[in-house]
Design a protein around this motif. Structure first.
Motif, PDB file in Angstrom:
ATOM      1  N   GLN A  49       4.054  -1.408  -7.952  1.00 17.68           N
ATOM      2  CA  GLN A  49       4.824  -2.010  -6.860  1.00 17.68           C
ATOM      3  C   GLN A  49       4.264  -1.663  -5.487  1.00 17.68           C
ATOM      4  O   GLN A  49       4.477  -2.397  -4.523  1.00 17.68           O
ATOM      5  CB  GLN A  49       6.283  -1.526  -6.937  1.00 17.68           C
ATOM      6  CG  GLN A  49       6.878  -1.562  -8.332  1.00 17.68           C
ATOM      7  CD  GLN A  49       7.738  -2.784  -8.576  1.00 17.68           C
ATOM      8  OE1 GLN A  49       7.668  -3.771  -7.852  1.00 17.68           O
ATOM      9  NE2 GLN A  49       8.547  -2.731  -9.602  1.00 17.68           N
ATOM     10  N   GLY A  50       3.581  -0.518  -5.386  1.00 15.52           N
ATOM     11  CA  GLY A  50       2.973  -0.131  -4.120  1.00 15.52           C
ATOM     12  C   GLY A  50       3.949   0.327  -3.058  1.00 15.52           C
ATOM     13  O   GLY A  50       3.696   0.141  -1.867  1.00 15.52           O
ATOM     14  N   TRP A  51       5.061   0.952  -3.464  1.00 13.13           N
ATOM     15  CA  TRP A  51       6.056   1.459  -2.502  1.00 13.13           C
ATOM     16  C   TRP A  51       5.984   2.984  -2.420  1.00 13.13           C
ATOM     17  O   TRP A  51       5.631   3.659  -3.397  1.00 13.13           O
ATOM     18  CB  TRP A  51       7.467   1.057  -2.933  1.00 13.13           C
ATOM     19  CG  TRP A  51       7.783  -0.392  -2.724  1.00 13.13           C
ATOM     20  CD1 TRP A  51       7.292  -1.437  -3.443  1.00 13.13           C
ATOM     21  CD2 TRP A  51       8.667  -0.949  -1.757  1.00 13.13           C
ATOM     22  NE1 TRP A  51       7.813  -2.622  -2.980  1.00 13.13           N
ATOM     23  CE2 TRP A  51       8.673  -2.353  -1.947  1.00 13.13           C
ATOM     24  CE3 TRP A  51       9.475  -0.406  -0.755  1.00 13.13           C
ATOM     25  CZ2 TRP A  51       9.432  -3.209  -1.167  1.00 13.13           C
ATOM     26  CZ3 TRP A  51      10.238  -1.268   0.012  1.00 13.13           C
ATOM     27  CH2 TRP A  51      10.215  -2.649  -0.183  1.00 13.13           C
ATOM     28  N   PHE A  52       6.355   3.517  -1.254  1.00 10.51           N
ATOM     29  CA  PHE A  52       6.393   4.958  -1.023  1.00 10.51           C
ATOM     30  C   PHE A  52       7.741   5.320  -0.402  1.00 10.51           C
ATOM     31  O   PHE A  52       8.246   4.577   0.453  1.00 10.51           O
ATOM     32  CB  PHE A  52       5.257   5.386  -0.097  1.00 10.51           C
ATOM     33  CG  PHE A  52       3.898   5.271  -0.726  1.00 10.51           C
ATOM     34  CD1 PHE A  52       3.274   6.379  -1.284  1.00 10.51           C
ATOM     35  CD2 PHE A  52       3.235   4.045  -0.777  1.00 10.51           C
ATOM     36  CE1 PHE A  52       2.020   6.277  -1.867  1.00 10.51           C
ATOM     37  CE2 PHE A  52       1.988   3.928  -1.369  1.00 10.51           C
ATOM     38  CZ  PHE A  52       1.383   5.050  -1.918  1.00 10.51           C
ATOM     39  N   PRO A  53       8.330   6.457  -0.777  1.00 11.97           N
ATOM     40  CA  PRO A  53       9.658   6.788  -0.247  1.00 11.97           C
ATOM     41  C   PRO A  53       9.666   7.072   1.242  1.00 11.97           C
ATOM     42  O   PRO A  53      10.680   6.871   1.911  1.00 11.97           O
ATOM     43  CB  PRO A  53      10.039   8.052  -1.039  1.00 11.97           C
ATOM     44  CG  PRO A  53       8.745   8.670  -1.444  1.00 11.97           C
ATOM     45  CD  PRO A  53       7.821   7.502  -1.678  1.00 11.97           C
ATOM     46  N   ASP A  54       8.521   7.513   1.783  1.00 10.61           N
ATOM     47  CA  ASP A  54       8.442   7.853   3.203  1.00 10.61           C
ATOM     48  C   ASP A  54       7.876   6.727   4.060  1.00 10.61           C
ATOM     49  O   ASP A  54       8.269   6.544   5.201  1.00 10.61           O
ATOM     50  CB  ASP A  54       7.618   9.127   3.406  1.00 10.61           C
ATOM     51  CG  ASP A  54       6.433   9.220   2.444  1.00 10.61           C
ATOM     52  OD1 ASP A  54       5.930   8.153   2.026  1.00 10.61           O
ATOM     53  OD2 ASP A  54       6.024  10.347   2.110  1.00 10.61           O
ATOM     54  N   GLY A  55       6.948   5.928   3.503  1.00 14.67           N
ATOM     55  CA  GLY A  55       6.325   4.860   4.274  1.00 14.67           C
ATOM     56  C   GLY A  55       6.687   3.460   3.825  1.00 14.67           C
ATOM     57  O   GLY A  55       6.227   2.482   4.427  1.00 14.67           O
ATOM     58  N   LEU A  56       7.494   3.331   2.754  1.00 15.25           N
ATOM     59  CA  LEU A  56       7.857   2.040   2.159  1.00 15.25           C
ATOM     60  C   LEU A  56       6.605   1.263   1.762  1.00 15.25           C
ATOM     61  O   LEU A  56       5.901   1.675   0.859  1.00 15.25           O
ATOM     62  CB  LEU A  56       8.772   1.252   3.097  1.00 15.25           C
ATOM     63  CG  LEU A  56      10.109   1.935   3.428  1.00 15.25           C
ATOM     64  CD1 LEU A  56      10.949   1.059   4.365  1.00 15.25           C
ATOM     65  CD2 LEU A  56      10.905   2.300   2.195  1.00 15.25           C
ATOM     66  N   TYR A  57       6.264   0.180   2.456  1.00 12.90           N
ATOM     67  CA  TYR A  57       5.068  -0.592   2.101  1.00 12.90           C
ATOM     68  C   TYR A  57       3.772   0.158   2.431  1.00 12.90           C
ATOM     69  O   TYR A  57       2.715  -0.169   1.890  1.00 12.90           O
ATOM     70  CB  TYR A  57       5.071  -1.912   2.882  1.00 12.90           C
ATOM     71  CG  TYR A  57       5.530  -3.130   2.102  1.00 12.90           C
ATOM     72  CD1 TYR A  57       6.205  -3.013   0.892  1.00 12.90           C
ATOM     73  CD2 TYR A  57       5.295  -4.404   2.589  1.00 12.90           C
ATOM     74  CE1 TYR A  57       6.629  -4.129   0.203  1.00 12.90           C
ATOM     75  CE2 TYR A  57       5.720  -5.537   1.899  1.00 12.90           C
ATOM     76  CZ  TYR A  57       6.386  -5.397   0.705  1.00 12.90           C
ATOM     77  OH  TYR A  57       6.795  -6.510   0.021  1.00 12.90           O
ATOM     78  N   THR A  58       3.849   1.125   3.339  1.00 11.13           N
ATOM     79  CA  THR A  58       2.646   1.774   3.857  1.00 11.13           C
ATOM     80  C   THR A  58       2.502   3.178   3.288  1.00 11.13           C
ATOM     81  O   THR A  58       3.394   4.015   3.458  1.00 11.13           O
ATOM     82  CB  THR A  58       2.692   1.849   5.390  1.00 11.13           C
ATOM     83  OG1 THR A  58       3.021   0.555   5.912  1.00 11.13           O
ATOM     84  CG2 THR A  58       1.355   2.302   5.956  1.00 11.13           C
ATOM     85  N   ALA A  59       1.381   3.441   2.624  1.00 14.20           N
ATOM     86  CA  ALA A  59       1.116   4.789   2.138  1.00 14.20           C
ATOM     87  C   ALA A  59       0.998   5.745   3.316  1.00 14.20           C
ATOM     88  O   ALA A  59       0.518   5.363   4.389  1.00 14.20           O
ATOM     89  CB  ALA A  59      -0.168   4.810   1.318  1.00 14.20           C
TER      90      ALA A  59
END
Length: 614
Positions: free
Chosen positions: A339-349
């Motif tokens: 999915q490419g999601w991050f808890p801190d950056g959402l769409y952005t790593a």
């Protein structure tokens, strides 16, 4: 001595100013964070070159702290701002330092300044955005330089004529994003996150950068290959071309030039590669390219790039079942839904290291493919897949939902296409074309997926056939999970793709295998919430949940044992759900914060290896 003291004092003041700017930034608290979040600062945020398929040395990264304001839709450029935001993180994310929702009735405004680029009299200055979701208007020194609609494709503006004299220029950006209240592609974003639907992503979420180019310059490249003739094919695009100018294209390996050809602009260069090696998982051979615009013997412009010799196709095996072929040989493709999601950056790593981490762990576990699910990544992600030898299936982000789907005799989704407005159709078509064009050069991408599970699916046959015509070098999975257009037993597109949770199943090879590649597009979804590493403490879920890692592995191993039998029966590819937990979904191979790997990596690799020898 006085000058030395003055210079020292200025340097100290500058250092204190930078320190003050850094200290004013902090992520929003209250959510789990990856280990990379603590390393993010306004000075180091995503400094990597953002366009690896066409490189230049003369560029400036504009990421960092900007001003932001949230205002009612339709207002003029703000005269005051609400605070600072860390670009390129979406305003809803923790790493933006804001953590606010915008919504369809408001617009997000950005404001910053940048130093006037050094350039000769006729040079042009191009302002680039990796991605901004969704409708973006850009102002330089108070003048609008253009608008862009699309949340996933890179775009740029020539701002040369909008620059003023002096050392500094002002930049304002307006973004409007209706999320799931609009018809535009938006993937898993919703205003009310729940289940498999996640937090909205509004505004700039990839790198913003400046590039200085000559008056006549190389504006694009289209790289391909022909493995039969052992040729790399490069078609350059030149902006502002002057009669008599030519383009020299050369291929390099380990610092040595191995082929070159000079062609007219827009003409294809065909570079024959001696002792050519084919790109594949386990052998990701890339050839560096140098492309020079020549006026006589003078080099007017030059860019760097790279290419690979790689072919994806379909062909019948000894039993007459269509198989997915890489470089003329069957290779079972197996990977996670990513999915490419991050808890801190959402769409952005949080960083490039974080971005590549998921690919590396996926590879370490013995997967050879990733399905990038209803999201498009920065170009640097695909570059990493190219270098590491990871196959990619690329989804088009879905949008304009409304129609559903249902299973029909356990094999096919069955639902009529959605009736979308002309505006909605045009938005989809334009962005799908842009995504395909902008990421065409990455050899890791082997399959295009225009639709998933009938989410906003429309005019399936027309869109699929257009996709196949627009890029005949890749396979097309018209509708992952069902809702196919059929003529007899032939599916529109190359692939028939079944979704089934949690067990591994496949489309009937006797019915569909003679005409279509057989794929298990999603399965698994085995859940394990890990305390201290979940998005929220209650109401997390997976398609089937387990109490500990031993139980989880035992169930997964059983799935793989059965999957191996399906490969022997004619299955060409499978996708396991999923790479990481995402918000309340806890069915990842890793937790959402990437701090816990739920499976023993070496055991997973040993478990998967036999799948590729069927």
């Amino acid at each position: 001595m006085k000058n030395t003291i003055l210079i020292g004092a200025c340097l100290l003041f500058a250092q204190q100013l930078v320190k003050a700017q850094s200290s004013s930034y902090k992520p929003v608290e209250g959510k789990i964070m990856t280990e990379w979040a603590a390393q993010v600062t306004p000075e180091n945020v995503h400094r990597e070159y953002p366009r690896p398929q066409m490189t230049r040395e003369n560029w400036v990264n504009l990421n960092g702290l900007w001003n932001y304001a949230i205002r009612s839709k339709g207002q003029a450029v703000p005269t005051s701002y609400d605070g600072e935001i860390l670009v390129p993180f979406a305003v809803e994310s923790a790493l933006s330092g804001v953590g606010k929702t915008v919504g369809k009735d408001n617009e997000l405004w950005y404001n910053t300044t940048f130093s006037t680029p050094k350039k000769s009299r006729n040079d042009k200055v191009i302002l680039h955005f990796g991605a901004s979701d969704w409708e973006t208007e850009v102002f330089v020194n108070g003048q609008s330089v253009g608008k862009h609609k699309g949340g996933y494709d890179p775009f740029d503006f020539d701002i040369t004529d909008h620059l003023k004299s002096g050392k500094s220029q002002s930049l304002q950006v307006r973004v409007w994003d209706p999320s799931d209240e609009g018809p535009q592609p938006r993937g898993k974003q919703v205003n009310n996150p729940h289940g498999i639907w996640y937090t909205p992503v509004t505004g700039i979420w990839q790198t913003v950068w400046l590039e200085t180019v000559p008056e006549v310059y190389i504006s694009g490249l289209r790289n391909a290959s022909d493995i039969k003739s052992k040729r790399i094919l490069v078609t350059p695009e030149v902006a502002g071309i002057v009669d008599g100018q030519q383009v020299k294209v050369s291929a390099w390996k380990d610092g040595n030039m191995i082929a070159e050809q000079t062609v007219n602009p827009a003409e294809m260069a065909k570079l024959t590669i001696k002792d050519a090696e084919l790109w594949a998982p386990g052998n990701p051979v890339l050839y560096d390219l140098k492309v020079e615009l020549l006026d006589g013997k003078k080099v007017v412009d030059a860019v760097g790039s790279y290419a690979a010799l790689r072919e994806i196709s379909m062909a019948a095996d000894e039993n007459g079942i269509q198989r997915m072929m890489l470089n003329g040989e069957f290779l079972f493709q197996y990977g996670p839904l990513d999915q490419g999601w991050f808890p801190d950056g959402l769409y952005t790593a949080p960083s490039h290291e974080a971005l590549v981490f998921d690919i590396q762990k996926t590879q370490d576990m013995g997967f050879n493919m990733i399905r990038k699910h209803v999201k498009v990544e920065p170009a640097t992600w695909y570059h990493a897949c190219d270098k590491m030898g990871m196959l990619v299936w690329q989804d088009m982000p879905s949008g304009d939902m409304g129609n559903g789907w249902e299973m029909k005799v356990g094999v096919l989704g069955n639902q009529s296409d959605r009736d979308r407005t002309p505006e909605s159709e045009a938005i989809f078509r334009e962005e799908w074309k842009e995504v395909m064009d902008d990421f065409y050069n990455f050899p890791s991408i082997v399959v295009w997926v225009p639709f998933n599970e009938a989410w906003g699916q429309f005019k399936t046959k027309e869109i699929t056939e257009w996709t196949m015509t627009h890029d005949p070098s890749r396979l097309v999975n018209s509708a992952s999970g069902g809702n196919f257009e059929m003529e007899g037993t032939k599916i529109t597109g190359d692939i028939i793709d079944l979704h089934n949770y949690p067990d591994a199943k496949m489309p009937d090879p006797e019915i569909f295998g003679k005409d279509n590649i057989l794929v298990l597009g999603e399965y698994g979804g085995l859940g394990l919430p890990v305390d201290g590493h979940v998005w929220q403490q209650k109401d997390n879920w997976g398609y089937q949940s387990f109490k500990n890692q031993d139980e989880l592995y035992a169930r997964y191993a059983g799935l793989i044992e059965h999957l191996g039998k399906l490969v022997e029966a004619g299955l060409s590819a499978a996708i396991y759900t999923q790479t990481t937990d995402v918000e309340v979904e806890t069915n990842g191979l890793m937790t959402y914060d990437r701090k816990v790997i739920k499976f023993d990596v070496s055991k997973m690799k040993s478990l998967h290896s036999p799948l590729y020898n069927k």
